[in-house]
Scaffold this active site. Structure first.
Site, short mmCIF file in Angstrom:
data_model
loop_
_atom_site.label_atom_id
_atom_site.label_comp_id
_atom_site.label_asym_id
_atom_site.label_seq_id
_atom_site.Cartn_x
_atom_site.Cartn_y
_atom_site.Cartn_z
N ASN A 8 0.82 -1.19 0.00
CA ASN A 8 0.00 0.00 0.00
C ASN A 8 0.85 1.23 0.00
OD1 ASN A 8 -0.09 1.44 2.90
ND2 ASN A 8 0.29 -0.72 3.16
N ILE A 21 -2.93 -2.02 -2.93
CA ILE A 21 -1.67 -1.92 -3.63
C ILE A 21 -1.32 -0.45 -3.74
CG2 ILE A 21 -1.95 -4.10 -4.87
CD1 ILE A 21 -2.77 -2.57 -7.35
N ASP A 22 -0.05 -0.18 -3.94
CA ASP A 22 0.40 1.21 -3.98
C ASP A 22 -0.33 2.02 -5.03
OD1 ASP A 22 2.29 0.50 -2.08
OD2 ASP A 22 3.90 0.25 -3.53
N LYS A 23 -0.40 3.31 -4.79
CA LYS A 23 -1.03 4.22 -5.75
C LYS A 23 -0.40 4.06 -7.13
CE LYS A 23 -1.76 9.15 -6.64
NZ LYS A 23 -1.58 10.53 -6.11
#
Length: 335
Positions: free
Chosen positions: A9, A154-156
């Site tokens: 994240n 999940i990451d941007k």
């Protein structure tokens, strides 16, 4: 709620609240207080500390400090940082790519550049805003007001497959699957250099960096158990000295920035990673990145598979490489 610990994240600032006690030594005394505190608390911007001072949340020896431009005095400063207030997200007509949807859950192919959920200072344009428009009142609220339906993240700037619950029962069932690591998750990374051996497992605990709280790092002691299985699928450039590689990563656990941290710890960070990509790639790879117009880490959640917690159906969703990573791979293949 993050049932699998800390999933991949982009929320390294989410837990930056609570009480901080900072010792200002004689060497720091005499400079502006807000600047001094910002240097001692790298997780906070100077503007944020100025706001906390203005709100009366900074004190020294029991006396509230009201002027951030005043000179710092040697001693202990107490900073009280309130938890951010969860604003109720608003529905927005943002286009989404749906890979699977039923009455209980929805699987989305998330593009890079869109955050999973609103955060302080970024309350709109997120996947949650889009899902509220798409799903309406059916979106689960068990994840909290600000993160309805969110089970994992999940990451941007990581693209790919994510699943979101539409009912409380599905949310609980999916949370259990993630907690038990009974989820198939495959990521594709384009990395600097390569990994040896070409197939293996990285088992290294992850904790927040002691030097920068916005970053994670492999912990020398403590930290959270983290396991990433990897396989080098293709090498670009000379075999004896690879310039880059395509790596498939299977997550056994899901800690914050796990793949990015683990790959970087082996000297093969994701190409384009602005946080963990220390040590630039070769000029040829830099040119390939520029030609592909990649402006983020080359990491893509390609596969998500699980047993539907309500129907028992086997769900397996795949997402091809997005245009920027596909273009980069094409450029790398010419090396």
């Amino acid at each position: 709620m993050a049932p699998e610990g800390e999933p991949e994240n982009d929320d390294a600032e989410d837990d930056v609240h609570g009480l901080r006690i900072v010792a200002v030594g004689p060497g720091e005394a005499g400079a502006r207080l807000d600047k001094t505190l910002a240097g001692l608390l790298p997780e906070f911007s100077r503007a944020r500390l100025q706001a906390l001072i203005a709100e009366g949340r900074v004190s020294r020896d029991g006396a509230v400090v009201t002027d951030g431009s005043a000179k710092a005095v040697a001693g202990d400063y107490r900073i009280e940082v309130p938890a951010p207030l969860a604003a109720e997200p608003q529905a927005e007509a943002i286009p989404i790519v749906v890979l699977h949807e039923d009455a209980h859950l929805i699987v989305i192919d998330k593009p890079a550049g869109i955050a999973m959920h609103p955060a302080p200072g970024s309350e709109s344009g997120t996947l949650v805003n889009a899902l509220l428009h798409h799903c309406g009142d059916t979106l689960s609220g068990i994840g909290g007001v600000a993160r309805p339906g969110i089970v994992h993240r999940i990451d941007k700037d990581t693209s790919g497959v994510v699943v979101v619950a539409k009912t409380d029962a599905a949310h609980q069932g999916l949370s259990a699957l993630f907690a038990e690591h009974d989820i198939e998750r495959v990521y594709v990374a384009l990395v600097r250099g390569s990994l040896l051996p070409p197939r293996g497992t990285i088992e290294a605990p992850i904790a927040r960096s002691t030097s920068d709280r916005k970053k994670m790092a492999v912990a020398k002691s403590g930290g959270r158990h983290a396991v990433t299985h990897y396989a080098v699928e293709k090498i670009y450039g000379p075999v004896e000295k690879p310039l880059a590689a395509r790596v498939a990563c299977r997550l056994e656990t899901g800690r914050t920035h796990q793949i990015r941290v683990h790959l970087a710890s082996r000297g093969a960070p994701c190409l384009g990673d602005p946080v963990y990509g220390s040590g630039g790639p070769s000029n040829a790879v830099k040119e390939a990145i520029a030609a592909a117009r990649l402006s983020r880490q080359a990491l893509h959640a390609a596969v998500l598979g699980f047993v539907h917690p309500i129907t028992g159906e086997t769900i397996r969703c795949e997402s091809p490489l997005p245009p920027d990573m596909a273009a980069l791979e094409a450029e790398l293949s010419r090396l």
